[in-house]
Design a protein around this motif. Sequence first.
Motif, PDB file in Angstrom:
ATOM      1  N   VAL A 251      38.056  54.784  46.705  1.00 12.80           N
ATOM      2  CA  VAL A 251      38.999  53.658  46.696  1.00 12.80           C
ATOM      3  C   VAL A 251      38.440  52.502  47.516  1.00 12.80           C
ATOM      4  O   VAL A 251      38.505  51.325  47.113  1.00 12.80           O
ATOM      5  N   THR A 252      37.854  52.820  48.667  1.00 15.11           N
ATOM      6  CA  THR A 252      37.270  51.787  49.528  1.00 15.11           C
ATOM      7  C   THR A 252      36.108  51.088  48.826  1.00 15.11           C
ATOM      8  O   THR A 252      35.994  49.852  48.861  1.00 15.11           O
ATOM      9  N   MET A 253      35.217  51.853  48.176  1.00 15.03           N
ATOM     10  CA  MET A 253      34.067  51.272  47.481  1.00 15.03           C
ATOM     11  C   MET A 253      34.518  50.347  46.354  1.00 15.03           C
ATOM     12  O   MET A 253      33.953  49.264  46.152  1.00 15.03           O
ATOM     13  N   ILE A 254      35.546  50.777  45.613  1.00 17.22           N
ATOM     14  CA  ILE A 254      36.048  49.942  44.507  1.00 17.22           C
ATOM     15  C   ILE A 254      36.616  48.626  45.044  1.00 17.22           C
ATOM     16  O   ILE A 254      36.340  47.542  44.520  1.00 17.22           O
ATOM     17  N   LEU A 255      37.414  48.713  46.114  1.00 14.16           N
ATOM     18  CA  LEU A 255      38.010  47.511  46.688  1.00 14.16           C
ATOM     19  C   LEU A 255      36.948  46.564  47.238  1.00 14.16           C
ATOM     20  O   LEU A 255      37.028  45.337  47.061  1.00 14.16           O
ATOM     21  N   ILE A 256      35.916  47.131  47.913  1.00 17.01           N
ATOM     22  CA  ILE A 256      34.845  46.291  48.460  1.00 17.01           C
ATOM     23  C   ILE A 256      34.080  45.601  47.334  1.00 17.01           C
ATOM     24  O   ILE A 256      33.780  44.392  47.395  1.00 17.01           O
ATOM     25  N   SER A 257      33.745  46.357  46.298  1.00 20.44           N
ATOM     26  CA  SER A 257      32.999  45.771  45.171  1.00 20.44           C
ATOM     27  C   SER A 257      33.809  44.659  44.499  1.00 20.44           C
ATOM     28  O   SER A 257      33.286  43.581  44.167  1.00 20.44           O
ATOM     29  N   TRP A 258      35.096  44.904  44.284  1.00 20.63           N
ATOM     30  CA  TRP A 258      35.944  43.918  43.592  1.00 20.63           C
ATOM     31  C   TRP A 258      36.126  42.654  44.444  1.00 20.63           C
ATOM     32  O   TRP A 258      35.927  41.531  43.977  1.00 20.63           O
ATOM     33  N   MET A 259      36.475  42.871  45.725  1.00 17.98           N
ATOM     34  CA  MET A 259      36.687  41.725  46.607  1.00 17.98           C
ATOM     35  C   MET A 259      35.382  40.982  46.881  1.00 17.98           C
ATOM     36  O   MET A 259      35.324  39.745  46.928  1.00 17.98           O
ATOM     37  N   GLY A 260      34.269  41.722  47.043  1.00 16.80           N
ATOM     38  CA  GLY A 260      32.969  41.104  47.304  1.00 16.80           C
ATOM     39  C   GLY A 260      32.502  40.299  46.116  1.00 16.80           C
ATOM     40  O   GLY A 260      31.984  39.177  46.278  1.00 16.80           O
ATOM     41  N   ALA A 261      32.673  40.846  44.906  1.00 11.08           N
ATOM     42  CA  ALA A 261      32.248  40.113  43.703  1.00 11.08           C
ATOM     43  C   ALA A 261      33.020  38.806  43.555  1.00 11.08           C
ATOM     44  O   ALA A 261      32.455  37.760  43.211  1.00 11.08           O
ATOM     45  N   GLN A 262      34.323  38.864  43.846  1.00  5.39           N
ATOM     46  CA  GLN A 262      35.124  37.634  43.756  1.00  5.39           C
ATOM     47  C   GLN A 262      34.634  36.580  44.741  1.00  5.39           C
ATOM     48  O   GLN A 262      34.532  35.388  44.417  1.00  5.39           O
ATOM     49  N   GLN A 263      34.311  37.024  45.973  1.00  2.43           N
ATOM     50  CA  GLN A 263      33.857  36.058  46.978  1.00  2.43           C
ATOM     51  C   GLN A 263      32.487  35.497  46.630  1.00  2.43           C
ATOM     52  O   GLN A 263      32.208  34.316  46.886  1.00  2.43           O
ATOM     53  N   ILE A 264      31.591  36.309  46.043  1.00  2.00           N
ATOM     54  CA  ILE A 264      30.264  35.803  45.650  1.00  2.00           C
ATOM     55  C   ILE A 264      30.403  34.761  44.551  1.00  2.00           C
ATOM     56  O   ILE A 264      29.760  33.695  44.579  1.00  2.00           O
ATOM     57  N   VAL A 265      31.261  35.057  43.563  1.00  2.96           N
ATOM     58  CA  VAL A 265      31.474  34.100  42.472  1.00  2.96           C
ATOM     59  C   VAL A 265      32.069  32.796  43.003  1.00  2.96           C
ATOM     60  O   VAL A 265      31.667  31.686  42.623  1.00  2.96           O
ATOM     61  N   ALA A 266      33.033  32.933  43.926  1.00  2.00           N
ATOM     62  CA  ALA A 266      33.691  31.741  44.464  1.00  2.00           C
ATOM     63  C   ALA A 266      32.733  30.889  45.287  1.00  2.00           C
ATOM     64  O   ALA A 266      32.826  29.651  45.286  1.00  2.00           O
TER      65      ALA A 266
END
Length: 563
Positions: free
Chosen positions: A228-243
């Motif tokens: 669950v932690t890995m999924i949340l980090i990947s999702w939140m991190g990808a959004q911040q990289i795109v932004a």
Amino acid sequence: MIVESLLEILIPSLMAVLIDRGIMARSMPDVWRFGGMLVGCSILSLLCGFLSGRFAAVASAGFAKNLRHDLFGRVQDFSFTNIDRFSTGSIITRLTTDVTNLQNAFQMIMRLGVRAPVMIVVAWIFTYRTSPTISLVFLGTIPVLALGMFGVIFVVHPIFERVFHTYDRLNNVVDENLQGVRVVKSYNREDFENHKFARISRSIFADFMKAEKFLSFTSPLMQLCMYVTMILISWMGAQQIVASGNNAALGLTTGDLTALVTYAMQILMSMMMLSMVVVLVIISQASAERTCQVLQERSTVRNPQNPVMQVADGSIDFDHVTFRYSSSSEKPVLDDISVRLDSGQTIGIVGGTGSSKSSLVQLIPRLYDVSAGSLKVGGVDVRQYDMTVLRDQVAMVLQKNVLFSGTIAQNLRWGNPDATDEDLRRACQQAQADGFIQEFPEGYDTMIEQGGTNVSGGQRQRLCIARALLKRPKILILDDSTSAVDTKTDQLIRHSLQHEIPDTTKIIIAQRVASVQESDLILVMQDGRILDQGTHEELLRTCDEYRFIYESQTQHQGGDLDA
């Protein structure tokens, strides 16, 4: 361990810089520079890991060695009352299984209990510096894990307590079976003993299975939190990289996300390590409690503050002595015993089974303490003596004759470590043991097997008497210790003691009246009391019980002679 942990946490940050400033920027000098730093940190981390593992192993092995030493030393100081509280199997379990559990837990705590918290705290700080928002994800997993682990501890700990008590029973069964193996085989009771052992073994298996079922929940719980932690980090991190467009000044970069994922793995793996430590602590907690019971047990027989360091003579004075094995016992084992035994006398004690003859003499060297009244040796209460001094002057040959693994000479020197070969031979001559020893090919260097199984019962008794004589005591107690020798040898031993150690007080407990009839004083015991006392001739006239014993034995002997 701390340096190893810090280096492992530094490596993801160096990797992030290598990706962003070397690979993404296509700068080979930065690739070589930061790549070299990564290799150096990895080698240094490996070296620290090797040293920390070695030191943890040495520390845990040393801890176990010290703990066993202290436990065994404590048991050696126990009185018979203390030993009665712990069975033989229980003490063996505590010295072996329980100490091993504590050793494993200690090593895990040293290895992982230090490493994991450092990794979690420092890695989370690095995560917070990289992305405060994503770092909060880890905080959400802590309550879930804590609740799960405490729930498992609450359920499993009582099970392990029960398991180790069952281990005690198992060791008792094994110890009893091996000591009585000749009886087991002579009665063809192997199947019965196998079933008894299997029943206890199945009980241990069932409890362990039950405990392991609950402990197995820790791994899925940890895996759930990790994914669950890995999924949340990947999702939140990808959004911040795109932004941010992969711009470090505006937000998260690819290197930062790689570092975050690595930190997430480190934090979660450290939590997994902590869960393993917790499981081992749960298992070892019951062992620790059982070990502490032995370490905290205080001997009921202790030296006084200013002990008397010399025994004047072998006189013994029982003054209204009452004794109970347990303070909760309603009926005393010995009830209001009063008798005076002069130094140098030979005292015989006879009585039926259960008349407390052995209990009476075990009070003299303070194997037990009196419950009421007083017992004096050499005019001084035995509780005022230094125990080593008192026991050096009281030699006791118990009903159960025990020899230890080693040569005959080594066994004899238990009585006097400084005894010469001539001293050994003289003591054995007095105990009528020298004759059969000389028949062995290696004489006094003959090896005695564990428990003395390679010598007969009579030979074992005579060796134990010789061992006691080497102490040159002021009081010699023979507790039915000539029962396995023939009447002629018994008589020779008594005559030798009478002439060789005339100043020693000799107490002889016997079933045969012939063994005590020449004594200066004979005590007839019944139900923990002195029924009558006097010489052989006096008791024949005044004591019905003594007369009955004497007549039944002499009539039997007469019948044998007629036959």
